[in-house]
Design a protein around this motif. Sequence first.
Motif, short mmCIF file in Angstrom:
data_model
loop_
_atom_site.label_atom_id
_atom_site.label_comp_id
_atom_site.label_asym_id
_atom_site.label_seq_id
_atom_site.Cartn_x
_atom_site.Cartn_y
_atom_site.Cartn_z
N SER A 30 4.06 40.44 20.13
CA SER A 30 3.84 39.26 19.80
C SER A 30 4.86 38.42 20.12
CB SER A 30 4.27 39.50 18.12
OG SER A 30 5.75 40.51 18.41
N GLY A 31 5.62 39.15 21.35
CA GLY A 31 7.14 38.33 22.08
C GLY A 31 8.37 39.32 22.11
N LYS A 32 8.29 39.99 20.88
CA LYS A 32 9.57 40.36 20.79
C LYS A 32 10.27 40.69 21.98
CE LYS A 32 7.53 44.25 18.47
NZ LYS A 32 6.19 44.29 19.14
N THR A 33 9.80 41.25 22.66
CA THR A 33 10.88 40.78 23.93
C THR A 33 11.12 39.87 24.75
OG1 THR A 33 9.52 42.83 24.52
CG2 THR A 33 11.66 42.44 26.66
N LEU A 34 10.97 39.04 24.86
CA LEU A 34 11.59 37.71 25.31
C LEU A 34 11.92 36.98 24.08
CD1 LEU A 34 8.26 35.94 27.05
CD2 LEU A 34 9.81 36.76 28.09
N ALA A 35 12.05 37.60 22.89
CA ALA A 35 12.90 37.22 22.17
C ALA A 35 13.73 37.03 21.79
CB ALA A 35 12.26 37.78 20.49
N TYR A 36 14.38 38.61 22.60
CA TYR A 36 15.73 38.64 22.84
C TYR A 36 16.23 38.49 23.86
CZ TYR A 36 14.58 43.88 23.85
OH TYR A 36 13.43 44.45 24.39
N LEU A 37 15.32 38.77 25.01
CA LEU A 37 15.44 38.87 26.41
C LEU A 37 16.32 36.98 26.58
CD1 LEU A 37 13.22 41.03 28.67
CD2 LEU A 37 15.53 41.10 28.27
N LEU A 38 15.87 35.98 26.51
CA LEU A 38 15.55 35.07 26.31
C LEU A 38 17.12 34.95 26.09
CD1 LEU A 38 12.22 33.39 25.85
CD2 LEU A 38 13.61 33.08 28.30
N PRO A 39 17.58 35.02 24.77
CA PRO A 39 18.90 34.22 24.60
C PRO A 39 19.76 35.08 25.30
CG PRO A 39 17.44 35.19 22.76
CD PRO A 39 16.42 34.80 23.99
N ILE A 40 19.59 36.47 25.59
CA ILE A 40 20.84 37.19 26.24
C ILE A 40 20.85 36.59 27.86
CG2 ILE A 40 21.00 39.15 27.71
CD1 ILE A 40 19.60 40.60 25.25
N MET A 41 19.14 36.24 28.54
CA MET A 41 19.98 35.75 30.05
C MET A 41 20.59 33.83 29.81
SD MET A 41 18.35 37.75 31.79
CE MET A 41 18.09 36.24 33.40
N GLN A 42 20.25 33.66 28.81
CA GLN A 42 21.17 32.01 27.93
C GLN A 42 22.42 32.26 27.96
OE1 GLN A 42 19.56 29.40 25.18
NE2 GLN A 42 20.98 28.30 25.06
N ARG A 43 23.03 33.21 27.47
CA ARG A 43 24.44 33.41 27.07
C ARG A 43 24.62 33.43 28.79
NH1 ARG A 43 24.88 37.45 22.07
NH2 ARG A 43 24.76 35.88 20.51
N ILE A 44 24.60 34.81 29.46
CA ILE A 44 25.09 36.11 30.67
C ILE A 44 25.22 34.62 31.88
CG2 ILE A 44 25.10 37.09 32.76
CD1 ILE A 44 23.65 39.23 30.21
N LEU A 45 24.28 33.81 31.63
CA LEU A 45 24.47 32.36 32.94
C LEU A 45 25.34 31.47 32.00
CD1 LEU A 45 20.65 32.27 33.09
CD2 LEU A 45 21.73 32.82 34.83
N LEU A 46 24.48 31.19 30.42
CA LEU A 46 26.38 30.29 30.35
C LEU A 46 27.64 30.12 31.03
CD1 LEU A 46 25.32 28.89 27.14
CD2 LEU A 46 25.37 27.74 29.08
N ALA A 47 28.20 32.00 30.72
CA ALA A 47 28.87 32.50 30.41
C ALA A 47 29.30 32.98 32.01
CB ALA A 47 28.47 34.29 30.43
N ILE A 48 28.71 32.45 32.83
CA ILE A 48 28.56 33.06 34.33
C ILE A 48 28.91 31.47 34.99
CG2 ILE A 48 27.98 33.07 36.58
CD1 ILE A 48 26.25 35.58 35.79
N GLY A 49 28.24 30.62 34.07
CA GLY A 49 28.88 29.11 35.17
C GLY A 49 30.34 29.07 34.25
N ASN A 50 30.68 28.95 33.10
CA ASN A 50 31.75 28.84 33.07
C ASN A 50 32.77 29.46 33.24
OD1 ASN A 50 30.49 26.89 31.52
ND2 ASN A 50 30.22 28.01 29.31
N ALA A 51 32.48 30.47 34.30
CA ALA A 51 33.66 31.30 34.83
C ALA A 51 34.41 32.52 33.54
CB ALA A 51 34.69 30.56 35.62
N GLU A 52 33.40 32.98 32.58
CA GLU A 52 33.85 33.68 31.80
C GLU A 52 33.56 34.86 31.77
OE1 GLU A 52 31.77 32.00 28.49
OE2 GLU A 52 32.15 30.25 28.14
N LEU A 53 32.97 35.34 33.12
CA LEU A 53 32.66 36.46 33.24
C LEU A 53 33.37 36.63 34.56
CD1 LEU A 53 29.15 37.81 32.02
CD2 LEU A 53 31.09 38.03 30.90
#
Length: 181
Positions: A30-53
Motif C-alpha cells: 500500500s505504500g508504507k515505505t514511501l509514506a516514510y521515505l519521502l518525508p525523510i528525504m525531503q527533510r534531509i534535502l532541505l537541511a542540506i540545502g539550508n546548511a543545517e547538516l
Amino acid sequence: RCLPFLLCKLQAIPIFLSGRDLVISAETGSGKTLAYLLPIMQRILLAIGNAELPPNLQHPVAIIVAPNRDLGFQIFNVCSSLAKDTEVRVDTAFGEEVLPVGDQKSVLSPHILVSSPSCLCQNDVQLRPDLLRVLVMDEVDILLGSSQRHTSALLSKMLKETRKNQQSPLQFVFVGATIPD
C-alpha cells in the motif's frame, strides 16, 4: 494514530512532516515505505540545502530498523533510488557488519542507515537523540515480538535518552501490516 491503507500516503506524510510520532498500519503493497521515505528525504534535502547538516556528518539523521536482511535491502533499494543524483548518503548494515558511523575521520556517516536491531546493539552504536531525527521501526509487530530482545533494548535505550533530553527532536515512526488497533 493508525492509518487505513487506502489513505496511507495521503495521511501519513503530513503527520510525519509535522514532527509528531506516527504509527502506519496498512496492507502490504500500500505504500508504507514511501509514506516514510519521502518525508525523510525531503527533510534531509532541505537541511542540506539550508546548511543545517555538516558535510562531514558522523552520525545518521535517520535510522530505519528492519527485522531481517531481505526487508532491509528492499528498503535500502527504494531509498537508494530516491537518493540517486542527490547529496543524500544511504547505507545498510546487518549481522556482524561494522556500522558506517562513528569517529573515523575517513568514513562519513550515511544520512539514512537501514539496519537490524541486533546489528545496532552488537556494534554498541552511540545513538545520539540530539543528532538523530527519525527512528523508523518497519514491521514493528515482528520487531517487538517475543524473540526480538535486541529491539526491546534499542527502543528502551532511545526512549530513555529522549526522556533525558526534553528538547530532543527525535521522531518515532512505527510501521506494519498487522498492527493491532
